[in-house]
Design a protein around this motif. Structure first.
Motif, PDB file in Angstrom:
ATOM      1  N   TYR A 126       0.822  -1.195   0.000  1.00  0.00           N
ATOM      2  CA  TYR A 126       0.000   0.000   0.000  1.00  0.00           C
ATOM      3  C   TYR A 126       0.852   1.238   0.000  1.00  0.00           C
ATOM      4  O   TYR A 126       1.926   1.269   0.540  1.00  0.00           O
ATOM      5  CB  TYR A 126      -0.874   0.045   1.258  1.00  0.00           C
ATOM      6  CG  TYR A 126      -1.914  -1.015   1.244  1.00  0.00           C
ATOM      7  CD1 TYR A 126      -1.635  -2.261   1.774  1.00  0.00           C
ATOM      8  CD2 TYR A 126      -3.145  -0.780   0.668  1.00  0.00           C
ATOM      9  CE1 TYR A 126      -2.578  -3.245   1.727  1.00  0.00           C
ATOM     10  CE2 TYR A 126      -4.089  -1.771   0.633  1.00  0.00           C
ATOM     11  CZ  TYR A 126      -3.800  -2.995   1.166  1.00  0.00           C
ATOM     12  OH  TYR A 126      -4.736  -3.974   1.124  1.00  0.00           O
ATOM     13  N   PHE A 127       0.282   2.263  -0.650  1.00  0.00           N
ATOM     14  CA  PHE A 127       0.825   3.573  -0.411  1.00  0.00           C
ATOM     15  C   PHE A 127       0.196   4.061   0.883  1.00  0.00           C
ATOM     16  O   PHE A 127      -1.008   4.119   0.972  1.00  0.00           O
ATOM     17  CB  PHE A 127       0.400   4.555  -1.506  1.00  0.00           C
ATOM     18  CG  PHE A 127       1.165   4.403  -2.774  1.00  0.00           C
ATOM     19  CD1 PHE A 127       2.505   4.140  -2.766  1.00  0.00           C
ATOM     20  CD2 PHE A 127       0.557   4.580  -3.988  1.00  0.00           C
ATOM     21  CE1 PHE A 127       3.214   4.022  -3.938  1.00  0.00           C
ATOM     22  CE2 PHE A 127       1.262   4.477  -5.169  1.00  0.00           C
ATOM     23  CZ  PHE A 127       2.598   4.208  -5.134  1.00  0.00           C
TER      24      PHE A 127
ATOM     25  N   PRO B 141       5.510  14.487  -4.735  1.00  0.00           N
ATOM     26  CA  PRO B 141       6.617  13.619  -5.136  1.00  0.00           C
ATOM     27  C   PRO B 141       7.039  13.810  -6.585  1.00  0.00           C
ATOM     28  O   PRO B 141       8.202  13.607  -6.915  1.00  0.00           O
ATOM     29  CB  PRO B 141       6.075  12.206  -4.903  1.00  0.00           C
ATOM     30  CG  PRO B 141       4.593  12.340  -4.879  1.00  0.00           C
ATOM     31  CD  PRO B 141       4.317  13.704  -4.342  1.00  0.00           C
TER      32      PRO B 141
ATOM     33  N   MET C 125      10.881  14.288  -5.733  1.00  0.00           N
ATOM     34  CA  MET C 125      11.755  13.107  -5.855  1.00  0.00           C
ATOM     35  C   MET C 125      12.790  13.252  -6.970  1.00  0.00           C
ATOM     36  O   MET C 125      13.964  12.954  -6.749  1.00  0.00           O
ATOM     37  CB  MET C 125      10.919  11.831  -6.023  1.00  0.00           C
ATOM     38  CG  MET C 125      10.027  11.512  -4.828  1.00  0.00           C
ATOM     39  SD  MET C 125      10.873  11.541  -3.228  1.00  0.00           S
ATOM     40  CE  MET C 125      11.903  10.086  -3.366  1.00  0.00           C
TER      41      MET C 125
ATOM     42  N   LEU D 123       3.852  11.649   2.636  1.00  0.00           N
ATOM     43  CA  LEU D 123       3.917  10.295   2.074  1.00  0.00           C
ATOM     44  C   LEU D 123       5.162   9.562   2.602  1.00  0.00           C
ATOM     45  O   LEU D 123       6.283   9.960   2.306  1.00  0.00           O
ATOM     46  CB  LEU D 123       4.004  10.365   0.548  1.00  0.00           C
ATOM     47  CG  LEU D 123       2.803  10.932  -0.190  1.00  0.00           C
ATOM     48  CD1 LEU D 123       3.198  11.355  -1.603  1.00  0.00           C
ATOM     49  CD2 LEU D 123       1.677   9.929  -0.271  1.00  0.00           C
TER      50      LEU D 123
ATOM     51  N   GLU E 113       6.337   6.884   1.550  1.00  0.00           N
ATOM     52  CA  GLU E 113       7.100   6.363   0.418  1.00  0.00           C
ATOM     53  C   GLU E 113       8.219   7.327   0.015  1.00  0.00           C
ATOM     54  O   GLU E 113       9.264   6.913  -0.474  1.00  0.00           O
ATOM     55  CB  GLU E 113       6.177   6.132  -0.787  1.00  0.00           C
ATOM     56  CG  GLU E 113       5.254   4.925  -0.664  1.00  0.00           C
ATOM     57  CD  GLU E 113       4.055   5.200   0.210  1.00  0.00           C
ATOM     58  OE1 GLU E 113       3.820   6.373   0.579  1.00  0.00           O
ATOM     59  OE2 GLU E 113       3.338   4.245   0.531  1.00  0.00           O
ATOM     60  N   MET E 114       7.993   8.612   0.231  1.00  0.00           N
ATOM     61  CA  MET E 114       9.040   9.577  -0.122  1.00  0.00           C
ATOM     62  C   MET E 114      10.245   9.414   0.800  1.00  0.00           C
ATOM     63  O   MET E 114      11.389   9.555   0.379  1.00  0.00           O
ATOM     64  CB  MET E 114       8.497  11.003  -0.059  1.00  0.00           C
ATOM     65  CG  MET E 114       7.522  11.304  -1.188  1.00  0.00           C
ATOM     66  SD  MET E 114       6.819  12.954  -1.124  1.00  0.00           S
ATOM     67  CE  MET E 114       8.228  13.990  -1.479  1.00  0.00           C
TER      68      MET E 114
ATOM     69  N   GLN F 159      11.165   6.591   2.079  1.00  0.00           N
ATOM     70  CA  GLN F 159      11.833   5.398   1.559  1.00  0.00           C
ATOM     71  C   GLN F 159      12.654   5.749   0.323  1.00  0.00           C
ATOM     72  O   GLN F 159      13.804   5.346   0.179  1.00  0.00           O
ATOM     73  CB  GLN F 159      10.795   4.330   1.183  1.00  0.00           C
ATOM     74  CG  GLN F 159      10.053   3.731   2.363  1.00  0.00           C
ATOM     75  CD  GLN F 159       8.880   2.863   1.904  1.00  0.00           C
ATOM     76  OE1 GLN F 159       7.714   3.214   2.078  1.00  0.00           O
ATOM     77  NE2 GLN F 159       9.182   1.730   1.331  1.00  0.00           N
ATOM     78  N   GLY F 160      12.022   6.497  -0.580  1.00  0.00           N
ATOM     79  CA  GLY F 160      12.706   6.840  -1.818  1.00  0.00           C
ATOM     80  C   GLY F 160      13.956   7.679  -1.574  1.00  0.00           C
ATOM     81  O   GLY F 160      14.990   7.470  -2.204  1.00  0.00           O
TER      82      GLY F 160
ATOM     83  N   PRO G 123      20.248  -4.086  -0.618  1.00  0.00           N
ATOM     84  CA  PRO G 123      18.802  -4.236  -0.456  1.00  0.00           C
ATOM     85  C   PRO G 123      18.479  -4.790   0.938  1.00  0.00           C
ATOM     86  O   PRO G 123      19.385  -5.022   1.740  1.00  0.00           O
ATOM     87  CB  PRO G 123      18.436  -5.260  -1.538  1.00  0.00           C
ATOM     88  CG  PRO G 123      19.678  -6.070  -1.728  1.00  0.00           C
ATOM     89  CD  PRO G 123      20.834  -5.171  -1.454  1.00  0.00           C
TER      90      PRO G 123
ATOM     91  N   ARG H 122      10.627  -0.401   3.265  1.00  0.00           N
ATOM     92  CA  ARG H 122      11.887  -0.892   2.709  1.00  0.00           C
ATOM     93  C   ARG H 122      12.647   0.203   1.975  1.00  0.00           C
ATOM     94  O   ARG H 122      12.075   1.119   1.385  1.00  0.00           O
ATOM     95  CB  ARG H 122      11.623  -2.052   1.752  1.00  0.00           C
ATOM     96  CG  ARG H 122      11.021  -3.279   2.413  1.00  0.00           C
ATOM     97  CD  ARG H 122      11.252  -4.501   1.574  1.00  0.00           C
ATOM     98  NE  ARG H 122      10.499  -4.470   0.333  1.00  0.00           N
ATOM     99  CZ  ARG H 122       9.465  -5.267   0.080  1.00  0.00           C
ATOM    100  NH1 ARG H 122       9.021  -6.088   0.996  1.00  0.00           N
ATOM    101  NH2 ARG H 122       8.867  -5.223  -1.104  1.00  0.00           N
TER     102      ARG H 122
ATOM    103  N   ASN I 243      15.119   0.798  -1.112  1.00  0.00           N
ATOM    104  CA  ASN I 243      15.636   0.189  -2.344  1.00  0.00           C
ATOM    105  C   ASN I 243      16.845   0.982  -2.812  1.00  0.00           C
ATOM    106  O   ASN I 243      16.744   2.196  -3.043  1.00  0.00           O
ATOM    107  CB  ASN I 243      14.567   0.213  -3.431  1.00  0.00           C
ATOM    108  CG  ASN I 243      13.331  -0.580  -3.046  1.00  0.00           C
ATOM    109  OD1 ASN I 243      13.432  -1.665  -2.485  1.00  0.00           O
ATOM    110  ND2 ASN I 243      12.164  -0.044  -3.359  1.00  0.00           N
ATOM    111  N   PRO I 244      17.998   0.321  -2.969  1.00  0.00           N
ATOM    112  CA  PRO I 244      19.160   1.049  -3.484  1.00  0.00           C
ATOM    113  C   PRO I 244      18.834   1.667  -4.838  1.00  0.00           C
ATOM    114  O   PRO I 244      18.195   1.036  -5.677  1.00  0.00           O
ATOM    115  CB  PRO I 244      20.231  -0.035  -3.622  1.00  0.00           C
ATOM    116  CG  PRO I 244      19.794  -1.141  -2.727  1.00  0.00           C
ATOM    117  CD  PRO I 244      18.300  -1.095  -2.714  1.00  0.00           C
ATOM    118  N   ARG I 245      19.281   2.911  -5.016  1.00  0.00           N
ATOM    119  CA  ARG I 245      18.989   3.625  -6.258  1.00  0.00           C
ATOM    120  C   ARG I 245      20.126   3.443  -7.241  1.00  0.00           C
ATOM    121  O   ARG I 245      21.122   2.771  -6.954  1.00  0.00           O
ATOM    122  CB  ARG I 245      18.765   5.115  -5.940  1.00  0.00           C
ATOM    123  CG  ARG I 245      17.748   5.356  -4.824  1.00  0.00           C
ATOM    124  CD  ARG I 245      16.389   4.758  -5.122  1.00  0.00           C
ATOM    125  NE  ARG I 245      15.674   5.454  -6.136  1.00  0.00           N
ATOM    126  CZ  ARG I 245      14.601   6.202  -5.947  1.00  0.00           C
ATOM    127  NH1 ARG I 245      14.117   6.383  -4.741  1.00  0.00           N
ATOM    128  NH2 ARG I 245      14.000   6.785  -6.963  1.00  0.00           N
TER     129      ARG I 245
END
Lengths: 250, 441
Positions: free
Chosen positions: B4-5, B258, B262, B289, B291-292, B294-295, B304, B321, B323-325
């Motif tokens: 989910y977001f 975002p 982002m 958010l 997620e931002m 995380q990002g 990871p 989580r 995630n490596p960019r």
């Protein structure tokens, strides 16, 4: 008829009353119902002719509008869900690799339950290019009742997917088309029943599709409206190339 | 399971109207002053929807020991008698307030359609220091700067009204000190906001120690106006620049927008992979958010399976989580926070601290960190409700506790008057000390 699982970010499932069962009578075999659906859909019309397919749709939930694009080929699957002003999430299956790339959080391989769920989704969408291949998706099928769905008599069929998940499908008794599909899925708020209602059936290149799906589950009630279904579209190769950040992890 | 977001200050969730079927509401009594019969009915339905949603969706089925049925039975008569929208909202706020945590509330429908001009401000930010409101930042391009307001000045009055009694009342009413600071600051911010172009009179104790009253116009805050799902429209501002030519500074007002933020953040990292250090300023950032977070965090790790923390729902858990960019900044990272850094700011700061990828400077954060969603009620208002608890990567619960900085740097009015920013200075000093040392202290 193809069933669609459109969104990857939803709470789902409302236990839906589907109307009272009709007077008991001899039920047809599930295989006959599913084969009738294949015929009604007209899948044989495109057998061997279609290699790829693309679906463009709009998803409406409350006052949100999202754009959905799904592209599917023999060993490829791409789904992109875009919410204007927020971002895009892409799910890609290419050969054995399954990954997700989110414009906010980045890219990651999908494993375990997430991977299994996506592969089930892929199996559903693959019916766009292999309609009628229900025997490849389900290991068991049983017709258990005749019921009324949305005012129409329908056969209730319990299906078990190859990975053990259960679906309950209702097929219109007269037309043979799939008009409702029910699954139970895991959500953060517990197991929730998700019911999908299909309508607005139209023919595309000889194959019948539902151009509208209403998905109800939990507090969510969304409508998917297909704008376009195309066959034998080019699938851009770059979409199926592993992102650089994931290549580093291999 | 499906990902989910989730946003904390507001939810990116596609929630449909009422959950299940609310119990049929008793017919509303005849129209009283202020509300039509239909409005009263809708308010009662909204009450029931709100009550059921919390009952069914809260991560803790016991609601922390709150007898939710009793709350319903106690307040139901009040919602039926409510003679105005304000009264009805007050009843529902009272109900949600019984839960005793953050991220719950009723947002009036008109907040979503209010013209942006109503959120204009003079252009300075305040914090509470030793019971007084102190100017901590002045935007160089907004009216306050032109009027001569300076960091370090103390606010005595707003529109002729002494601030001290209001601050004292809040201090008395709010039990926890961090919550009082938050509430006091928000009260001042709200009082300063108003119609664009309309002046407000603010009495300051200036750098000469004298009282001065300035009539300051109001203007739109900096940033892009966005309306993210569930939230009222607000302006999101971010800034990227270099300090002393080799330390990157990135400030973000909210974890929203975002689509702009982002890419800007990612490009800032990619262009500065060799920089001496990174400072991310989240002071005053109330969340958004997750997620931002995380990002953004993904740019500072190269493996990871790392996470900032975990949202704990009724029956499952979701990890935030990292995630490596496509690029990786491996130098020192400092994060600036204060008592108004809340929600996703706390996820980011707490998580990066726990995985030892950042050092935190400033003052303890708000301690308001619960995943929540928004649902539209039958009367048109929206309700924010909590669906999960949250613990940082180390397992520490952030709600009610906040993130304790590695280096506590309180606001220093004299330093502000001298043109300094002590928290920033401390971060720069630490980054410089890391030169040649790849380990994070």
């Amino acid at each position: 008829m193809k069933s669609f699982l459109f969104c990857s970010v939803l709470v789902f499932g409302l236990a839906f009353g589907v109307g009272s069962p009709l007077r008991a009578q001899e039920l047809p075999k599930a295989e006959a119902i599913l084969d009738k659906e294949t015929e009604a859909v007209g899948g044989k019309a495109i057998a061997d002719k279609v290699k790829t397919a693309a679906v463009k749709a709009k998803v409406a939930v409350q006052d949100l509008k999202l754009d959905l694009l799904v592209q599917v080929g023999p060993t490829k699957y791409y789904k992109a869900l875009t919410l204007d002003g927020v971002g895009t999430e892409e799910i890609v299956v290419s050969g054995e690799a399954v990954w997700k790339k989110n414009s906010i959080t980045g890219a990651e391989f999908l494993e375990g339950d997430e991977r299994a769920m996506i592969l089930r989704d892929v199996a559903e969408f693959t019916t766009l290019i292999q309609p009628g291949e229900w025997r490849q998706r389900f290991k068991e099928a049983k017709c258990v009742a005749e019921e009324t769905v949305d005012g129409k008599p329908a056969y209730k069929v319990e299906l078990t997917t190859k990975d053990g998940a259960t679906k309950i499908n209702h097929y219109d008794k007269e037309s043979g088309l799939l008009i409702q599909s029910e699954t139970t899925i895991e959500t953060p708020e517990g197991k929730v029943k998700q019911v999908e209602h299909y309508s607005d059936f139209r023919k595309v290149d000889g194959v019948v599709h539902a151009f509208k799906a209403r998905i109800v589950g939990g507090p969510v009630d969304l409508v998917v409206t297909i704008d376009q279904i195309e066959y034998n579209v080019d699938l851009p190769e770059e979409r199926f190339v592993l992102p650089a950040e994931l290549k580093k992890q291999k | 399971m499906r990902k989910y977001f989730l946003i904390l200050a507001a939810a990116l969730m596609f929630c449909g109207g009422a959950v299940g079927q609310a119990a049929p509401a008793k017919p509303a009594p005849e129209v009283a002053i202020g509300l039509t019969k239909e409005q009263r009915q809708k308010n009662v339905e909204s009450f029931e929807t709100a009550w059921k949603t919390v009952r069914d969706a809260h991560y803790d089925p016991t609601l922390g020991g709150v007898d939710w049925q009793r709350v319903h039975d106690e307040l139901r008569p009040s919602i039926e008698k409510a003679e105005s929208m304000e009264e009805a909202r007050k009843v529902m706020q009272e109900m949600l307030g019984r839960l005793g945590h953050s991220h719950v509330g009723i947002i009036p429908s008109e907040f979503y359609t209010e013209p942006p001009g109503q959120q204009a401000e003079p252009g300075f930010d305040v914090r509470i220091v030793d019971g007084e409101a102190v100017v901590v930042r002045v935007s160089p391009v907004l009216p306050a700067a032109k009027a001569g307001v300076k960091p370090g000045w103390r606010i005595r009055k707003i529109d002729g009204e002494d601030l001290a009694p209001s601050l004292a009342r809040i201090q008395k009413a709010v039990k926890k000190a961090p919550d009082a600071l938050f509430a006091q600051t928000r009260m001042i911010q709200w009082r300063l906001r108003g119609e664009e172009g309309k002046d407000i009179a603010v009495t300051f104790l200036n750098d000469s120690g004298k009282e001065t009253t300035l009539s300051i116009s109001r203007a739109q805050p900096l940033g892009n106006l966005v309306q993210q799902v569930g939230l009222t429209p607000l302006r999101v501002h971010f800034e990227a620049r270099k300090l002393d030519n080799d330390i990157v500074y990135f400030a973000l007002s909210d974890f929203l927008d975002p689509v702009r933020v982002m890419p800007a953040f990612g490009n800032t990292v990619k262009k500065n992979l060799k920089s001496e250090g990174f400072i991310i300023d989240l002071r005053g950032n109330g969340g958004g958010l997750p997620e931002m977070a995380q990002g953004m965090g993904g740019w500072f790790i190269d493996q990871p399976n790392m996470k900032l923390g975990t949202s704990i729902f009724r029956t499952t858990k979701i990890h935030s989580r990292l995630n490596p960019r496509e690029a990786y900044y491996d130098g020192p990272v400092a994060i600036l926070v204060d008592e108004l850094s809340g929600s996703t700011s706390e996820i980011f700061a707490g998580g990066m601290q726990d995985i030892k990828r950042a050092r935190i400077f400033g003052t303890r954060t708000a301690g308001a960190c619960l995943p929540s969603l928004f649902v539209k009620l039958p009367n048109g208002d929206r309700m924010q409700y909590v669906v999960a608890d949250y613990v940082s990567a180390s397992g520490k619960r952030l709600e009610g506790n906040g993130v304790e900085p590695d280096e506590v740097v309180p606001v220093d009015p004299q330093a502000l008057l001298d043109g300094r920013d002590p928290a920033m200075d401390a971060a720069v000093k630490w980054i410089r000390s890391q030169r040649g040392d790849t380990a994070q202290k």
